[in-house]
Scaffold this motif. Structure first.
Motif, PDB file in Angstrom:
ATOM      1  N   ASN A  44       3.306   1.323   2.723  1.00 12.16           N
ATOM      2  CA  ASN A  44       4.138   0.118   2.831  1.00 12.16           C
ATOM      3  C   ASN A  44       4.226  -0.631   1.506  1.00 12.16           C
ATOM      4  OD1 ASN A  44       1.713  -1.535   2.616  1.00 12.16           O
ATOM      5  ND2 ASN A  44       1.295  -0.939   4.727  1.00 12.16           N
ATOM      6  N   THR A  45       3.557  -0.095   0.473  1.00  8.92           N
ATOM      7  CA  THR A  45       3.548  -0.743  -0.839  1.00  8.92           C
ATOM      8  C   THR A  45       3.664   0.314  -1.931  1.00  8.92           C
ATOM      9  OG1 THR A  45       2.079  -2.462   0.025  1.00  8.92           O
ATOM     10  CG2 THR A  45       2.260  -2.292  -2.366  1.00  8.92           C
TER      11      THR A  45
ATOM     12  N   ALA B  88       9.277  -0.415   2.187  1.00 11.76           N
ATOM     13  CA  ALA B  88       8.047  -0.811   1.498  1.00 11.76           C
ATOM     14  C   ALA B  88       8.298  -1.929   0.491  1.00 11.76           C
ATOM     15  CB  ALA B  88       7.442   0.388   0.778  1.00 11.76           C
ATOM     16  N   THR B  89       7.247  -2.600   0.125  1.00  8.44           N
ATOM     17  CA  THR B  89       7.285  -3.658  -0.881  1.00  8.44           C
ATOM     18  C   THR B  89       6.886  -3.082  -2.233  1.00  8.44           C
ATOM     19  OG1 THR B  89       6.584  -5.245   0.792  1.00  8.44           O
ATOM     20  CG2 THR B  89       6.373  -5.935  -1.500  1.00  8.44           C
TER      21      THR B  89
ATOM     22  N   ALA C 131      11.317   2.684  -1.906  1.00  6.68           N
ATOM     23  CA  ALA C 131      10.914   1.481  -1.172  1.00  6.68           C
ATOM     24  C   ALA C 131      11.949   1.106  -0.120  1.00  6.68           C
ATOM     25  CB  ALA C 131      10.699   0.320  -2.144  1.00  6.68           C
TER      26      ALA C 131
ATOM     27  N   ALA D 292      -2.525  -3.793   1.293  1.00  8.16           N
ATOM     28  CA  ALA D 292      -1.495  -2.821   1.699  1.00  8.16           C
ATOM     29  C   ALA D 292      -2.021  -1.907   2.791  1.00  8.16           C
ATOM     30  CB  ALA D 292      -1.046  -2.016   0.517  1.00  8.16           C
TER      31      ALA D 292
END
Length: 272
Positions: free
Chosen positions: A221-222, A243-244, A238, A269
Motif C-alpha cells: 500500500n506504500t 498505494a501511497t 501506485a 505501511a
C-alpha cells in the motif's frame, strides 16, 4: 597540524567523518544534495578543492569508478581510502523472468550494491576504517579519533536496538521501492525489498504488469521513492494498486534520524 582536508563521495559519509574527527577536519562532499551518485560529474570548484585534499574516503558509489583515477591524477599526494574495506557487498537486487524479487547473479552486467551506509552494523565497520585512516594521517590526534570512534559505535548500537524494536512487528513485510537502495537495511531487519528499477533501467511493459501483480499479491500500500529519481513509473504502479507514494532519501544528512523515520514508515505501511 592544520585541519585535515577530507573529501567524501556522499553526505552520510560526512556525518560519519565528523562524528569521529569533529572540528579537526574540513569535509567536502562531492555528490551535492539532490544529485545522483550514479551519474554525478564534479564541478570545476570541486576539482580545484581536490588539489589540496589530504584524504578521500570512497564508498563504492558508481560515479567513483570513472572519477577516482582522475582525482588521483589531480592530487597524487592525496590518500584514497575505501571505507567499505572488509565488508562483503551483495549484488544489486532485480526481477528476473517474472519470478519474485531476487539478487542478481554476479556477472559482467551486474553490479554490487553500494548502499552499505543504510545498515548500522555495517556502518560500524566503515567508522573503524575512517578512524584508522585518520590516525595514520594525523597521529597527533589519534587518541581523540579513538575516543570519538568508541562513542560513535555506542550510538550506532543504540540506533540498531531501536530499529530492531520498531521493525520487529513488521518482520517479513514487503518494502516496495523505486531504486533498490534499501537491500542492506531490509536484510538487517528482516524485511523484503521489492525494487521497481533494475540495473538503472525502468521496467518494460511486461515487467510493469508483473510488478503490479506482485504488489497486489503482497498487499503493498506504500511505494518508497527517492528524490534523485523520476517518480513517473512509481506513480503508474501506485495508481494501479491504490498505494501511497512516500519519499525515502538514502542520502539524507541526518543519517540516524532518517533511518528511524524510514523504519516507522515501513511499519506504518505494514500495519495498514
Amino acid at each position: 597540524m592544520a585541519k585535515v582536508h577530507v573529501v567524501v563521495s556522499i553526505v552520510p559519509e560526512k556525518t560519519f567523518v565528523e562524528k569521529i574527527a569533529g572540528d579537526l577536519v574540513d569535509v567536502m562532499v562531492m555528490v551535492v544534495p539532490g544529485a545522483s551518485p550514479t551519474t554525478y560529474e564534479p564541478k570545476p570548484s570541486q576539482m580545484r578543492a581536490i588539489s589540496s585534499a589530504d584524504i578521500y574516503f570512497s564508498i563504492g558509489v558508481p560515479f567513483e569508478k570513472a572519477w577516482l583515477p582522475r582525482f588521483a591524477a589531480q592530487n597524487p599526494k592525496m590518500k584514497i581510502v575505501d571505507i567499505t574495506r572488509g565488508i562483503k557487498k551483495m549484488p544489486m537486487q532485480h526481477h528476473h523472468h517474472g519470478k519474485k524479487t531476487q539478487h542478481s547473479t554476479l556477472g559482467a552486467q551486474h553490479s554490487l550494491d553500494p548502499h552499505v551506509w543504510l545498515s548500522p552494523p555495517l556502518v560500524k565497520a566503515q567508522a573503524r576504517n575512517i578512524a584508522r585512516a585518520l590516525e595514520e594521517i594525523d597521529p597527533a590526534h589519534s587518541k581523540i579519533y579513538a575516543e570519538n570512534l568508541a562513542k560513535f559505535e555506542k550510538e550506532i548500537d543504540a540506533l540498531d536496538e531501536k530499529l530492531k524494536k520498531i521493525l520487529k512487528p513488521c518482520k517479513g513485510s514487503a518494502m516496495m521501492v523505486f531504486h533498490p537502495s534499501w537491500g542492506y537495511f531490509a536484510r538487517t531487519y528482516g524485511l523484503r525489498q521489492i525494487p521497481i528499477e533494475m540495473e538503472g533501467k525502468e521496467p518494460r511493459s511486461k515487467e510493469l504488469v508483473h510488478l503490479i501483480h506482485e504488489a497486489k499479491e503482497e498487499k503493498v500500500n506504500t511505494l518508497f521513492v527517492q528524490p534523485q529519481f523520476s517518480k513517473r513509473t512509481a506513480k503508474v504502479i501506485a495508481k494501479s494498486i491504490g498505494a501511497t507514494i512516500v519519499e525515502a532519501d538514502p542520502l539524507a544528512s541526518d543519517w540516524d534520524a532518517n533511518l528511524m523515520n524510514i523504519a516507522n514508515k515501513v511499519c506504518k505501511a505494514a500495519s495498514k
